[in-house]
Design a protein around this motif. Structure first.
Motif, PDB file in Angstrom:
ATOM      1  N   TRP A  96       0.838  -1.205   0.000  1.00 18.32           N
ATOM      2  CA  TRP A  96       0.000   0.000   0.000  1.00 18.32           C
ATOM      3  C   TRP A  96       0.872   1.255   0.000  1.00 18.32           C
ATOM      4  CZ3 TRP A  96      -0.440   3.893   3.690  1.00 18.32           C
ATOM      5  CH2 TRP A  96      -1.521   4.768   3.530  1.00 18.32           C
ATOM      6  N   SER A  97       1.925   1.253   0.807  1.00 18.76           N
ATOM      7  CA  SER A  97       2.821   2.416   0.898  1.00 18.76           C
ATOM      8  C   SER A  97       3.477   2.737  -0.433  1.00 18.76           C
ATOM      9  CB  SER A  97       3.916   2.167   1.939  1.00 18.76           C
ATOM     10  OG  SER A  97       3.364   2.042   3.212  1.00 18.76           O
ATOM     11  N   ARG A  98       3.825   1.703  -1.194  1.00 20.20           N
ATOM     12  CA  ARG A  98       4.482   1.905  -2.491  1.00 20.20           C
ATOM     13  C   ARG A  98       3.488   2.185  -3.619  1.00 20.20           C
ATOM     14  NH1 ARG A  98       6.699  -2.663  -0.690  1.00 20.20           N
ATOM     15  NH2 ARG A  98       5.551  -3.938  -2.185  1.00 20.20           N
ATOM     16  N   GLU A  99       2.385   1.448  -3.636  1.00 24.50           N
ATOM     17  CA  GLU A  99       1.502   1.450  -4.804  1.00 24.50           C
ATOM     18  C   GLU A  99       0.292   2.377  -4.702  1.00 24.50           C
ATOM     19  OE1 GLU A  99       2.362  -0.124  -7.508  1.00 24.50           O
ATOM     20  OE2 GLU A  99       4.022  -1.259  -6.655  1.00 24.50           O
ATOM     21  N   ILE A 100      -0.194   2.663  -3.508  1.00 21.74           N
ATOM     22  CA  ILE A 100      -1.441   3.409  -3.330  1.00 21.74           C
ATOM     23  C   ILE A 100      -1.226   4.737  -2.594  1.00 21.74           C
ATOM     24  CG2 ILE A 100      -3.762   3.361  -2.295  1.00 21.74           C
ATOM     25  CD1 ILE A 100      -3.507   1.351  -4.554  1.00 21.74           C
ATOM     26  N   ARG A 136      -8.675   2.618 -10.385  1.00 20.65           N
ATOM     27  CA  ARG A 136      -9.042   1.392 -11.110  1.00 20.65           C
ATOM     28  C   ARG A 136      -9.479   0.293 -10.145  1.00 20.65           C
ATOM     29  NH1 ARG A 136      -4.390   2.815 -13.738  1.00 20.65           N
ATOM     30  NH2 ARG A 136      -3.206   1.044 -12.899  1.00 20.65           N
ATOM     31  N   LEU A 137      -8.778   0.153  -9.031  1.00 19.12           N
ATOM     32  CA  LEU A 137      -9.126  -0.900  -8.068  1.00 19.12           C
ATOM     33  C   LEU A 137     -10.468  -0.624  -7.400  1.00 19.12           C
ATOM     34  CD1 LEU A 137      -5.689  -1.634  -6.387  1.00 19.12           C
ATOM     35  CD2 LEU A 137      -6.943  -3.058  -8.023  1.00 19.12           C
ATOM     36  N   ARG A 138     -10.761   0.631  -7.123  1.00 20.04           N
ATOM     37  CA  ARG A 138     -12.034   0.964  -6.483  1.00 20.04           C
ATOM     38  C   ARG A 138     -13.220   0.691  -7.412  1.00 20.04           C
ATOM     39  NH1 ARG A 138      -9.331   5.605  -5.462  1.00 20.04           N
ATOM     40  NH2 ARG A 138     -10.897   6.845  -6.547  1.00 20.04           N
ATOM     41  N   ARG A 139     -13.001   0.780  -8.714  1.00 19.94           N
ATOM     42  CA  ARG A 139     -14.097   0.618  -9.682  1.00 19.94           C
ATOM     43  C   ARG A 139     -14.143  -0.760 -10.330  1.00 19.94           C
ATOM     44  NH1 ARG A 139     -11.841   5.876 -11.340  1.00 19.94           N
ATOM     45  NH2 ARG A 139     -13.131   7.450 -10.375  1.00 19.94           N
ATOM     46  N   ALA A 140     -13.108  -1.553 -10.175  1.00 15.70           N
ATOM     47  CA  ALA A 140     -12.952  -2.783 -10.951  1.00 15.70           C
ATOM     48  C   ALA A 140     -13.873  -3.910 -10.503  1.00 15.70           C
ATOM     49  CB  ALA A 140     -11.505  -3.261 -10.872  1.00 15.70           C
ATOM     50  N   ALA A 141     -14.270  -4.701 -11.477  1.00 12.39           N
ATOM     51  CA  ALA A 141     -14.925  -5.975 -11.216  1.00 12.39           C
ATOM     52  C   ALA A 141     -13.836  -6.941 -10.730  1.00 12.39           C
ATOM     53  CB  ALA A 141     -15.573  -6.492 -12.494  1.00 12.39           C
ATOM     54  N   PRO A 142     -14.213  -8.056 -10.136  1.00 16.21           N
ATOM     55  CA  PRO A 142     -13.197  -8.983  -9.607  1.00 16.21           C
ATOM     56  C   PRO A 142     -12.102  -9.355 -10.598  1.00 16.21           C
ATOM     57  CG  PRO A 142     -15.346  -9.616  -8.804  1.00 16.21           C
ATOM     58  CD  PRO A 142     -15.565  -8.490  -9.793  1.00 16.21           C
ATOM     59  N   LEU A 143     -12.451  -9.677 -11.819  1.00 13.69           N
ATOM     60  CA  LEU A 143     -11.427 -10.045 -12.791  1.00 13.69           C
ATOM     61  C   LEU A 143     -10.525  -8.855 -13.119  1.00 13.69           C
ATOM     62  CD1 LEU A 143     -10.298 -12.350 -14.395  1.00 13.69           C
ATOM     63  CD2 LEU A 143     -11.877 -11.785 -16.244  1.00 13.69           C
ATOM     64  N   GLY A 144     -11.103  -7.661 -13.125  1.00 11.81           N
ATOM     65  CA  GLY A 144     -10.312  -6.456 -13.360  1.00 11.81           C
ATOM     66  C   GLY A 144      -9.280  -6.234 -12.274  1.00 11.81           C
ATOM     67  N   VAL A 145      -9.634  -6.542 -11.033  1.00 10.10           N
ATOM     68  CA  VAL A 145      -8.678  -6.435  -9.921  1.00 10.10           C
ATOM     69  C   VAL A 145      -7.501  -7.374 -10.179  1.00 10.10           C
ATOM     70  CG1 VAL A 145      -8.321  -6.869  -7.453  1.00 10.10           C
ATOM     71  CG2 VAL A 145     -10.410  -5.724  -8.224  1.00 10.10           C
ATOM     72  N   LEU A 146      -7.811  -8.598 -10.591  1.00  9.89           N
ATOM     73  CA  LEU A 146      -6.757  -9.593 -10.816  1.00  9.89           C
ATOM     74  C   LEU A 146      -5.900  -9.283 -12.039  1.00  9.89           C
ATOM     75  CD1 LEU A 146      -8.669 -12.865  -9.952  1.00  9.89           C
ATOM     76  CD2 LEU A 146      -6.993 -11.642  -8.547  1.00  9.89           C
ATOM     77  N   CYS A 147      -6.383  -8.436 -12.929  1.00 11.79           N
ATOM     78  CA  CYS A 147      -5.627  -8.078 -14.131  1.00 11.79           C
ATOM     79  C   CYS A 147      -4.604  -6.972 -13.886  1.00 11.79           C
ATOM     80  CB  CYS A 147      -6.588  -7.675 -15.249  1.00 11.79           C
ATOM     81  SG  CYS A 147      -7.478  -9.076 -15.952  1.00 11.79           S
ATOM     82  N   GLU A 148      -4.551  -6.452 -12.691  1.00 16.76           N
ATOM     83  CA  GLU A 148      -3.578  -5.412 -12.362  1.00 16.76           C
ATOM     84  C   GLU A 148      -2.251  -6.054 -11.948  1.00 16.76           C
ATOM     85  OE1 GLU A 148      -3.628  -2.188 -12.668  1.00 16.76           O
ATOM     86  OE2 GLU A 148      -5.757  -1.954 -13.168  1.00 16.76           O
ATOM     87  N   LEU A 158     -10.145  -2.682  -1.077  1.00 15.01           N
ATOM     88  CA  LEU A 158     -10.285  -2.062   0.240  1.00 15.01           C
ATOM     89  C   LEU A 158      -9.043  -1.255   0.588  1.00 15.01           C
ATOM     90  CD1 LEU A 158     -12.061  -4.941   2.166  1.00 15.01           C
ATOM     91  CD2 LEU A 158     -13.054  -2.781   1.392  1.00 15.01           C
ATOM     92  N   LEU A 159      -7.881  -1.770   0.257  1.00 20.93           N
ATOM     93  CA  LEU A 159      -6.654  -1.004   0.486  1.00 20.93           C
ATOM     94  C   LEU A 159      -6.656   0.264  -0.356  1.00 20.93           C
ATOM     95  CD1 LEU A 159      -3.936  -3.818   0.640  1.00 20.93           C
ATOM     96  CD2 LEU A 159      -5.013  -2.594   2.545  1.00 20.93           C
ATOM     97  N   ALA A 160      -7.253   0.201  -1.538  1.00 24.43           N
ATOM     98  CA  ALA A 160      -7.325   1.380  -2.406  1.00 24.43           C
ATOM     99  C   ALA A 160      -8.238   2.462  -1.832  1.00 24.43           C
ATOM    100  CB  ALA A 160      -7.809   0.969  -3.798  1.00 24.43           C
ATOM    101  N   GLU A 161      -9.143   2.095  -0.942  1.00 22.62           N
ATOM    102  CA  GLU A 161     -10.032   3.078  -0.306  1.00 22.62           C
ATOM    103  C   GLU A 161      -9.316   3.895   0.764  1.00 22.62           C
ATOM    104  OE1 GLU A 161     -13.083   4.079  -0.886  1.00 22.62           O
ATOM    105  OE2 GLU A 161     -13.594   2.603  -2.400  1.00 22.62           O
ATOM    106  N   VAL A 162      -8.285   3.344   1.367  1.00 20.70           N
ATOM    107  CA  VAL A 162      -7.594   4.000   2.492  1.00 20.70           C
ATOM    108  C   VAL A 162      -6.653   5.076   1.958  1.00 20.70           C
ATOM    109  CG1 VAL A 162      -6.090   3.660   4.490  1.00 20.70           C
ATOM    110  CG2 VAL A 162      -7.734   1.878   3.857  1.00 20.70           C
ATOM    111  N   ARG A 163      -6.746   6.264   2.542  1.00 17.07           N
ATOM    112  CA  ARG A 163      -5.888   7.384   2.139  1.00 17.07           C
ATOM    113  C   ARG A 163      -4.774   7.644   3.141  1.00 17.07           C
ATOM    114  NH1 ARG A 163      -8.093   6.429  -1.702  1.00 17.07           N
ATOM    115  NH2 ARG A 163      -9.377   7.702  -3.043  1.00 17.07           N
ATOM    116  N   GLU A 164      -5.006   7.292   4.395  1.00 22.10           N
ATOM    117  CA  GLU A 164      -4.005   7.603   5.423  1.00 22.10           C
ATOM    118  C   GLU A 164      -3.904   6.450   6.411  1.00 22.10           C
ATOM    119  OE1 GLU A 164      -3.172  10.918   8.916  1.00 22.10           O
ATOM    120  OE2 GLU A 164      -4.764  11.279   7.453  1.00 22.10           O
TER     121      GLU A 164
END
Length: 164
Positions: free
Chosen positions: A16-20, A34-46, A72-78
């Motif tokens: 999370w620290s590096r990527e988000i 992209r992660l917040r909006r993605a369908a399950p397969l879309g998450v796995l395609c990252e 869920l990690l993509a939702e966290v800002r801090e």
């Protein structure tokens, strides 16, 4: 310390620290969106999500855990010291007791949506490592969340083992 020697929470926090977390980096903002909006397969395609899965040692059969965790990690800002359950509860709860009960009873299909709303209610701030470890081991985490939400100390592991 190699990832093999870290727990899942620490591994996910590092990812999370590096990527988000670096919100001033366009690639991090883009991945988060992209992660917040993605369908399950879309998450796995990252590719970054595949790196997280590999670091966590998840097999293809455990892809569902990765599909739950990454958005869920993509939702966290801090990242802050308090767990999400502590931020939601306490003497002046941000999340009503009824909504908390609904979260605790959520089945797998509802869990991500319920946790996503909870993260948003907590101003997108929580302990990232604790959140990740809890999402990966949700059944074991639920009782601890109840204690944290109501501001009580969770029983020690010795007490938990004696009651099983």
């Amino acid at each position: 310390m190699s990832d093999a020697n870290k727990g899942p929470g620490a591994i996910a926090y590092g990812w999370w620290s590096r990527e988000i977390a670096p919100r001033d980096v366009p690639a991090a903002r883009g991945l988060s969106a992209r992660l917040r909006r993605a369908a399950p397969l879309g998450v796995l395609c990252e590719p970054a999500v595949m790196q997280l899965g590999s670091a966590l040692g998840l097999s293809p059969a455990q892809a569902g855990q990765l599909v739950r965790l990454a958005p869920l990690l993509a939702e966290v800002r801090e990242n802050v010291g308090d767990t999400l359950a502590k931020r939601l509860g306490g003497s002046k709860p941000l999340l009503s007791s009824l909504r908390f009960q609904r979260l605790m009873r959520a089945d797998e299909e509802e869990l991500v949506d319920q946790l996503r709303r909870a993260i948003q209610i907590a101003d997108r701030c929580c302990n990232v490592a604790a959140l990740a470890a809890d999402v990966l081991h949700w059944e074991a985490a639920r009782p601890r969340w109840c204690f944290h939400y109501f501001g009580a100390d969770a029983p020690s592991k010795d007490i938990e083992e004696k009651t099983e």
